[in-house]
Design an enzyme around this catalytic site. Structure first.
Site, PDB file in Angstrom:
ATOM      1  N   HIS A 130      44.533  36.827  46.224  1.00  0.00           N
ATOM      2  CA  HIS A 130      44.712  38.259  45.982  1.00  0.00           C
ATOM      3  C   HIS A 130      45.942  38.527  45.110  1.00  0.00           C
ATOM      4  O   HIS A 130      46.064  39.615  44.544  1.00  0.00           O
ATOM      5  CB  HIS A 130      44.847  39.019  47.303  1.00  0.00           C
ATOM      6  CG  HIS A 130      43.626  38.917  48.166  1.00  0.00           C
ATOM      7  ND1 HIS A 130      42.378  39.335  47.745  1.00  0.00           N
ATOM      8  CD2 HIS A 130      43.453  38.424  49.417  1.00  0.00           C
ATOM      9  CE1 HIS A 130      41.497  39.112  48.713  1.00  0.00           C
ATOM     10  NE2 HIS A 130      42.119  38.548  49.727  1.00  0.00           N
TER      11      HIS A 130
ATOM     12  N   GLU B 101      39.202  33.602  59.216  1.00  0.00           N
ATOM     13  CA  GLU B 101      39.303  35.056  59.052  1.00  0.00           C
ATOM     14  C   GLU B 101      37.951  35.770  59.162  1.00  0.00           C
ATOM     15  O   GLU B 101      37.836  36.920  58.756  1.00  0.00           O
ATOM     16  CB  GLU B 101      40.044  35.427  57.765  1.00  0.00           C
ATOM     17  CG  GLU B 101      39.755  34.605  56.538  1.00  0.00           C
ATOM     18  CD  GLU B 101      40.690  34.907  55.365  1.00  0.00           C
ATOM     19  OE1 GLU B 101      41.570  35.775  55.448  1.00  0.00           O
ATOM     20  OE2 GLU B 101      40.501  34.264  54.317  1.00  0.00           O
TER      21      GLU B 101
ATOM     22  N   ASP C 252      41.615  40.304  57.252  1.00  0.00           N
ATOM     23  CA  ASP C 252      40.172  40.044  57.181  1.00  0.00           C
ATOM     24  C   ASP C 252      39.596  39.852  58.573  1.00  0.00           C
ATOM     25  O   ASP C 252      38.464  40.284  58.841  1.00  0.00           O
ATOM     26  CB  ASP C 252      39.895  38.805  56.315  1.00  0.00           C
ATOM     27  CG  ASP C 252      39.854  39.164  54.840  1.00  0.00           C
ATOM     28  OD1 ASP C 252      39.184  40.159  54.498  1.00  0.00           O
ATOM     29  OD2 ASP C 252      40.512  38.479  54.040  1.00  0.00           O
TER      30      ASP C 252
HETATM   31  C1  3PY Z   1      44.335  38.276  55.723  1.00  0.00           C
HETATM   32  O1  3PY Z   1      45.067  38.810  56.570  1.00  0.00           O
HETATM   33  O2  3PY Z   1      43.120  38.451  55.647  1.00  0.00           O
HETATM   34  C2  3PY Z   1      44.938  37.392  54.753  1.00  0.00           C
HETATM   35  O3  3PY Z   1      44.220  36.780  53.991  1.00  0.00           O
HETATM   36  C3  3PY Z   1      46.428  37.301  54.694  1.00  0.00           C
HETATM   37  O4  3PY Z   1      46.851  37.029  53.422  1.00  0.00           O
HETATM   38 MG    MG Z   2      42.237  37.288  54.014  1.00  0.00          MG
END
Ligand code: 3PY
Ligand code: MG
Length: 254
Positions: free
Chosen positions: A43, A148, A174
């Site tokens: 990101h 995630e 996420d």
């Molecule tokens: C998230 O919290 O989804 C991340 O990828 C942290 O960078």
């Molecule tokens: Mg993430």
């Protein structure tokens, strides 16, 4: 000391999180009190050239460097290591096959299938012979698979059991989106905290490291108690915003 040896010694480490693809900015971040610096290609704005150049000031500051690659770009994991990174974070590792491909890019045979060519890493770290480098690299470099999604949670034990995966990295933003089926993005969503603690416990039980992104510094103590040993925070955006608000509040108070 390498990132691996510090984590193995039980230290809790804070990594800065750089998204500005510029070596001078990385240099400033590396000069702050963080234990290590992560360059973010997922990101953040980092790309191959900015990682190649941005790792130099991190090494010059005597700190370990990590790179987060874009989703599924396991080829970039090998390149980040060839440039001199000590650890790579792969986002959205949602299956054992993802974990296997990531590990293959991270580790030389017999564990993985990483191709030889540490063109920048070898002189930048500058120790020993090529034989030493080959022998020690698999031990010294760390592969963090990001957990995630619900799919990742479902196969967590398989990911943890994948040879060459050294640890998991929980992405709480996420994870919150997945947990609430798209209902919210909330990195400290209370309902998921028990599961986040369980992920760290299962990582430890498998002999792997647990890392996490900390959006809200107020939860840092809590996640450390859960067993998370590597905490990521402090992007340039957050640092500038925080610095500006503290500065202006002080000026207004005076
Ligand atoms: C998230 O919290 O989804 C991340 O990828 C942290 O960078
Ligand atoms: Mg993430």
């Amino acid at each position: 000391m390498s990132l691996k040896s510090r984590l193995a010694a039980g230290e809790t480490l804070c990594t800065a999180w750089s998204g500005v693809p510029d070596a001078l900015t990385v240099e400033l971040v590396a000069q702050q009190g963080f234990d290590c610096v992560t360059l973010d290609m997922q990101h953040g704005g980092h790309h191959e050239d900015s990682v190649l150049r941005g790792l130099a000031p991190v090494l010059a500051a005597g700190k370990p460097s990590l790179v987060r690659i874009p989703v599924g770009r396991f080829d970039m994991a090998s390149r980040a290591l060839d440039f001199g990174a000590e650890a790579v974070i792969a986002p959205m590792v949602n299956s054992v096959e993802d974990a296997r491909q990531f590990a293959a890019a991270m580790k030389y045979p017999p564990v993985g299938a990483r191709s030889w060519g540490p063109t920048y890493a070898f002189p930048r770290h500058g120790q020993g012979s090529q034989q030493d480098w080959l022998r020690k690299s698999n031990e010294r470099t760390l592969a963090f698979a990001m957990i995630e999604t619900r799919a990742a949670l479902d196969v967590l034990d398989g990911i943890l059991a994948t040879p060459g995966i050294d640890g998991i990295f929980l992405g709480p933003s996420d994870f919150s989106i997945a947990w609430t089926k798209g209902g919210t993005v909330d990195s400290t969503h209370e309902d998921m905290m028990e599961t986040i603690a369980d992920v760290a416990a299962r990582a430890h039980a498998a002999g792997k490291y647990a890392a996490i992104f900390v959006v809200d510094p107020a939860v840092a103590g809590r996640v450390v108690k859960m067993g998370y040993q590597l905490l990521a925070m402090g992007s340039e955006h957050a640092l500038i915003a925080l610095g500006a608000s503290v500065l202006l509040a002080d000026v207004k108070k005076s």
